[in-house]
Scaffold this motif. Structure first.
Motif, PDB file in Angstrom:
ATOM      1  N   SER A 109      37.062  28.148  39.939  1.00 56.26           N
ATOM      2  CA  SER A 109      38.391  28.925  39.274  1.00 56.26           C
ATOM      3  C   SER A 109      38.182  30.407  39.455  1.00 56.26           C
ATOM      4  CB  SER A 109      38.620  28.245  38.169  1.00 56.26           C
ATOM      5  OG  SER A 109      37.920  28.490  37.137  1.00 56.26           O
ATOM      6  N   THR A 110      39.374  31.187  39.022  1.00 55.26           N
ATOM      7  CA  THR A 110      39.487  32.662  38.800  1.00 55.26           C
ATOM      8  C   THR A 110      40.156  32.779  37.603  1.00 55.26           C
ATOM      9  OG1 THR A 110      41.277  32.888  40.305  1.00 55.26           O
ATOM     10  CG2 THR A 110      39.062  33.090  41.498  1.00 55.26           C
ATOM     11  N   GLU A 111      40.242  33.897  37.173  1.00 60.31           N
ATOM     12  CA  GLU A 111      41.113  34.514  35.807  1.00 60.31           C
ATOM     13  C   GLU A 111      42.403  34.258  36.357  1.00 60.31           C
ATOM     14  OE1 GLU A 111      41.753  38.215  33.131  1.00 60.31           O
ATOM     15  OE2 GLU A 111      40.070  38.153  34.481  1.00 60.31           O
ATOM     16  N   ASN A 112      43.380  33.610  35.300  1.00 61.76           N
ATOM     17  CA  ASN A 112      44.837  33.373  35.287  1.00 61.76           C
ATOM     18  C   ASN A 112      44.885  32.106  36.043  1.00 61.76           C
ATOM     19  OD1 ASN A 112      45.019  35.670  33.903  1.00 61.76           O
ATOM     20  ND2 ASN A 112      45.202  36.929  35.736  1.00 61.76           N
ATOM     21  N   CYS A 113      44.598  31.902  37.576  1.00 60.34           N
ATOM     22  CA  CYS A 113      45.058  30.839  38.242  1.00 60.34           C
ATOM     23  C   CYS A 113      44.003  30.735  39.318  1.00 60.34           C
ATOM     24  CB  CYS A 113      46.426  31.034  38.624  1.00 60.34           C
ATOM     25  SG  CYS A 113      46.634  32.228  39.857  1.00 60.34           S
ATOM     26  N   THR A 114      44.194  29.755  39.971  1.00 62.93           N
ATOM     27  CA  THR A 114      43.280  29.448  41.474  1.00 62.93           C
ATOM     28  C   THR A 114      44.180  28.928  42.331  1.00 62.93           C
ATOM     29  OG1 THR A 114      41.418  28.555  39.967  1.00 62.93           O
ATOM     30  CG2 THR A 114      41.404  28.128  42.209  1.00 62.93           C
ATOM     31  N   PRO A 115      44.206  29.930  43.479  1.00 65.40           N
ATOM     32  CA  PRO A 115      45.110  29.359  44.582  1.00 65.40           C
ATOM     33  C   PRO A 115      44.345  28.179  45.249  1.00 65.40           C
ATOM     34  CG  PRO A 115      44.543  31.666  44.747  1.00 65.40           C
ATOM     35  CD  PRO A 115      43.677  31.051  43.557  1.00 65.40           C
ATOM     36  N   LYS A 116      45.300  27.208  45.928  1.00 62.85           N
ATOM     37  CA  LYS A 116      44.957  25.991  46.411  1.00 62.85           C
ATOM     38  C   LYS A 116      45.501  25.773  47.762  1.00 62.85           C
ATOM     39  CE  LYS A 116      44.645  23.833  41.892  1.00 62.85           C
ATOM     40  NZ  LYS A 116      45.097  22.557  41.200  1.00 62.85           N
ATOM     41  N   GLN A 117      45.983  26.827  48.297  1.00 63.05           N
ATOM     42  CA  GLN A 117      46.683  26.862  49.752  1.00 63.05           C
ATOM     43  C   GLN A 117      45.602  27.141  50.881  1.00 63.05           C
ATOM     44  OE1 GLN A 117      47.417  29.182  47.717  1.00 63.05           O
ATOM     45  NE2 GLN A 117      47.268  31.281  48.617  1.00 63.05           N
ATOM     46  N   GLN A 118      44.205  27.341  50.508  1.00 58.92           N
ATOM     47  CA  GLN A 118      43.247  27.131  51.393  1.00 58.92           C
ATOM     48  C   GLN A 118      42.002  26.464  51.079  1.00 58.92           C
ATOM     49  OE1 GLN A 118      41.963  31.193  52.589  1.00 58.92           O
ATOM     50  NE2 GLN A 118      43.992  32.341  51.712  1.00 58.92           N
ATOM     51  N   PRO A 119      41.421  26.139  51.993  1.00 59.79           N
ATOM     52  CA  PRO A 119      40.095  25.162  51.618  1.00 59.79           C
ATOM     53  C   PRO A 119      38.837  25.856  51.138  1.00 59.79           C
ATOM     54  CG  PRO A 119      40.216  25.519  54.097  1.00 59.79           C
ATOM     55  CD  PRO A 119      41.311  26.110  53.558  1.00 59.79           C
ATOM     56  N   PHE A 120      38.400  25.165  50.056  1.00 59.93           N
ATOM     57  CA  PHE A 120      37.152  25.928  49.665  1.00 59.93           C
ATOM     58  C   PHE A 120      35.731  25.393  50.247  1.00 59.93           C
ATOM     59  CE2 PHE A 120      40.399  26.785  46.772  1.00 59.93           C
ATOM     60  CZ  PHE A 120      39.969  27.929  45.725  1.00 59.93           C
ATOM     61  N   VAL A 121      34.716  26.337  49.874  1.00 62.20           N
ATOM     62  CA  VAL A 121      33.307  25.646  50.426  1.00 62.20           C
ATOM     63  C   VAL A 121      32.446  25.719  49.077  1.00 62.20           C
ATOM     64  CG1 VAL A 121      33.574  26.145  52.612  1.00 62.20           C
ATOM     65  CG2 VAL A 121      32.907  27.859  51.111  1.00 62.20           C
ATOM     66  N   TRP A 122      31.677  24.642  48.953  1.00 67.46           N
ATOM     67  CA  TRP A 122      30.622  24.604  48.011  1.00 67.46           C
ATOM     68  C   TRP A 122      29.106  24.839  48.655  1.00 67.46           C
ATOM     69  CZ3 TRP A 122      31.477  24.419  42.677  1.00 67.46           C
ATOM     70  CH2 TRP A 122      32.764  23.961  42.371  1.00 67.46           C
ATOM     71  N   PHE A 123      28.473  25.499  47.521  1.00 64.86           N
ATOM     72  CA  PHE A 123      26.958  25.532  47.572  1.00 64.86           C
ATOM     73  C   PHE A 123      26.083  25.102  46.755  1.00 64.86           C
ATOM     74  CE2 PHE A 123      29.553  28.905  50.142  1.00 64.86           C
ATOM     75  CZ  PHE A 123      29.069  28.874  51.371  1.00 64.86           C
ATOM     76  N   LYS A 124      25.088  24.377  47.166  1.00 64.46           N
ATOM     77  CA  LYS A 124      24.101  24.085  46.294  1.00 64.46           C
ATOM     78  C   LYS A 124      22.808  24.518  46.814  1.00 64.46           C
ATOM     79  CE  LYS A 124      21.195  20.037  44.521  1.00 64.46           C
ATOM     80  NZ  LYS A 124      21.007  18.774  44.791  1.00 64.46           N
ATOM     81  N   ASN A 125      22.271  25.423  45.757  1.00 61.91           N
ATOM     82  CA  ASN A 125      20.701  26.462  46.072  1.00 61.91           C
ATOM     83  C   ASN A 125      21.073  26.793  47.518  1.00 61.91           C
ATOM     84  OD1 ASN A 125      19.496  25.187  43.655  1.00 61.91           O
ATOM     85  ND2 ASN A 125      18.706  23.203  45.012  1.00 61.91           N
ATOM     86  N   GLN A 126      22.082  27.557  47.564  1.00 61.54           N
ATOM     87  CA  GLN A 126      22.621  28.280  48.672  1.00 61.54           C
ATOM     88  C   GLN A 126      22.696  27.603  50.136  1.00 61.54           C
ATOM     89  OE1 GLN A 126      20.100  31.644  48.892  1.00 61.54           O
ATOM     90  NE2 GLN A 126      20.627  32.410  46.861  1.00 61.54           N
ATOM     91  N   ARG A 127      22.936  26.279  49.900  1.00 62.04           N
ATOM     92  CA  ARG A 127      23.084  25.395  51.074  1.00 62.04           C
ATOM     93  C   ARG A 127      24.307  24.877  51.101  1.00 62.04           C
ATOM     94  NH1 ARG A 127      17.601  22.392  52.602  1.00 62.04           N
ATOM     95  NH2 ARG A 127      16.087  24.479  52.995  1.00 62.04           N
ATOM     96  N   LEU A 128      25.041  25.033  52.267  1.00 62.57           N
ATOM     97  CA  LEU A 128      26.412  24.317  52.148  1.00 62.57           C
ATOM     98  C   LEU A 128      26.321  22.868  51.719  1.00 62.57           C
ATOM     99  CD1 LEU A 128      29.485  24.950  52.996  1.00 62.57           C
ATOM    100  CD2 LEU A 128      28.704  24.330  55.417  1.00 62.57           C
ATOM    101  N   ILE A 129      27.607  22.425  51.225  1.00 59.12           N
ATOM    102  CA  ILE A 129      27.712  21.084  50.893  1.00 59.12           C
ATOM    103  C   ILE A 129      28.884  20.568  51.968  1.00 59.12           C
ATOM    104  CG2 ILE A 129      28.532  19.246  49.250  1.00 59.12           C
ATOM    105  CD1 ILE A 129      27.427  21.058  47.077  1.00 59.12           C
ATOM    106  N   PRO A 130      28.825  20.036  52.981  1.00 61.82           N
ATOM    107  CA  PRO A 130      29.779  19.885  54.104  1.00 61.82           C
ATOM    108  C   PRO A 130      31.152  19.128  53.480  1.00 61.82           C
ATOM    109  CG  PRO A 130      27.601  19.232  54.968  1.00 61.82           C
ATOM    110  CD  PRO A 130      27.413  19.618  53.592  1.00 61.82           C
TER     111      PRO A 130
END
Length: 422
Positions: A165-186
């Motif tokens: 999230s970000t301050e105030n709100c979180t845009p959801k119209q675009q896909p997100f990506v997550w990383f664990k120990n700097q490696r992509l979680i597909p």
């Protein structure tokens, strides 16, 4: 006066009935410094030829329901646009399309926006009700962790939700990506990453960002999963073959959270288990064959304990020493053989000496036949008869246990000269 008020309300109602405005969507969350679109359509009676269109934002001290016209964000007369919004808007300028694009949004743009139609008639003015609420997401991203339990710590088996999230709100119209120990979680493409039952493998640093975007990613946050020691194993240093009299160190390795607080070492030899140490490392300064056996360690923290796999330790003797041992063994064997041979020779010499002394002793066996000849000889002496008589004595085979020479004949003939006188 009363009638005038009623007339004005009727006129306003008639004007409202000839106008309509629709917004889509009613609420927008946009990233700071991005552009946002206010989708809008309106309708009005065809007899209105000269109209003015505008977008406005009520100021902080005004009512936020659109009943009070605030600063002009867009105006069909450019001179009427507020200084904060000059050169920042793009209007559709199409029939019945009142959509507006606002560029380079910032925190100061947060609020409600309304579309308004005005004619030359004082009573023919209309503001689309409800408006559109704009919220601005202020970067950077941040990751928050929530659990279903009120525990201070996260333990294996807990349900956990990570939110980007970000301050105030979180845009959801675009896909997100997550990383664990700097490696992509597909498989993670939403701003929320749920983990139904966390395990020690989920321990690590997590961050998030927008997919295919240069938007700054979130600072990493540690998912601090607590668990008992896992993957306990023994590492031997040096890892090469262990030579006799060399030094070596056994290290008890494991993954644990919190860190291991107690280590215990054991040695298995001939089905006996012995306690040998309580440190993370077990050292042998000078290895010998007495150190051979099976070793294992136990790692423990306040979550529990786990055993390592058992390793077999074998100490190799240098080849030079093996040769010396073999040489000593051969020498001892030869000495034993020489002693046996020497003993046999001595025994044979003793046996030969005894045999020779036995052969030098005459063995005389006087049989009845010899005694008979001697008796006759005596009778001749009594008769004073002088004669020479040869008599032969034949000795029968000896029945004695004493040994005799192989060259000796079975029948021995002894010639005797007997003299007799008249």
């Amino acid at each position: 006066m009363f009638y005038i008020s009623i007339l004005l309300q009727l006129l306003e109602s008639a004007a409202a009935a000839s106008f309509s405005v629709s917004y889509q969507p009613r609420s927008i969350c946009a990233f700071e410094r991005s552009s946002v679109d206010f989708s809008c359509r309106f309708d009005y009676s065809s007899y209105h030829r000269d109209i003015t269109t505008k977008w406005f934002k009520p100021e902080a001290h005004q009512k936020q329901d659109g009943t009070q016209v605030g600063i002009s964000v867009y105006h069909s007369k450019a001179a009427e646009i507020h200084q904060l919004y000059k050169n920042r808007t793009t209007y559709a300028k199409q029939d019945n399309n009142c959509s507006l694009r606002l560029h380079n949004v910032s925190k100061s743009d947060i609020g409600k926006y309304f579309f308004r139609i005005e004619t030359n008639s004082y009573y023919e003015k209309y503001t689309g009700p409800g408006g559109i609420h704009l919220n601005v997401a202020v970067l950077p991203f941040r990751v928050t962790v929530k659990t279903q339990t009120a525990n201070e710590h996260i333990y294996e088996g807990d349900s956990v939700t990570l939110t980007c999230s970000t301050e105030n709100c979180t845009p959801k119209q675009q896909p997100f990506v997550w990383f664990k120990n700097q490696r992509l979680i597909p498989e993670a493409t939403d701003n929320v990453l749920p983990i139904d039952s966390v395990s020690h493998s989920d321990f690590g640093n997590y961050s998030c960002a927008l997919k295919n975007s240069g938007t700054t990613s979130a600072d990493e946050i540690l998912l601090d999963v607590r668990y008992r020691p896992k993957n306990v194993e023994i590492v031997v240093l040096p890892s090469a073959k262990i030579q006799e009299e060399s030094s070596l160190t056994l290290i008890c390795m494991s993954n644990a959270n919190p860190a291991v607080t107690n280590y215990t070492w054991f040695l298995i030899r001939e089905a006996n288990v012995s306690y040998i140490g309580s440190d993370r490392e077990f050292s042998i300064r000078s290895a010998s064959q007495s150190d051979e056996g099976q070793y294992f360690c136990i790692a423990e923290n306040n979550m529990g304990s786990s055993n390592s796999t058992v390793i077999a330790l074998k100490v190799e003797v240098p080849r030079s020493r093996n040769f010396s041992l073999i040489a000593v063994a051969v020498l001892l064997f030869l000495m034993a053989v020489l002693l046996v041979v020497f003993g046999v020779i001595i025994r044979r010499k003793q046996f030969t000496s005894k045999k020779q002394s036995t052969e030098q002793t005459p063995a005389v066996t006087v049989t009845e036949e010899i005694y008979e000849n001697l008796r006759k000889s005596s009778e001749f002496e009594e008769n004073h008869t002088t004669c020479v008589t040869y008599a032969d004595l034949r000795l029968p085979p000896s029945t004695s246990d004493r040994p005799r020479s192989n060259s000796q004949e079975d029948n021995i003939v002894i010639y005797s000269l007997l003299s007799c006188e008249d």
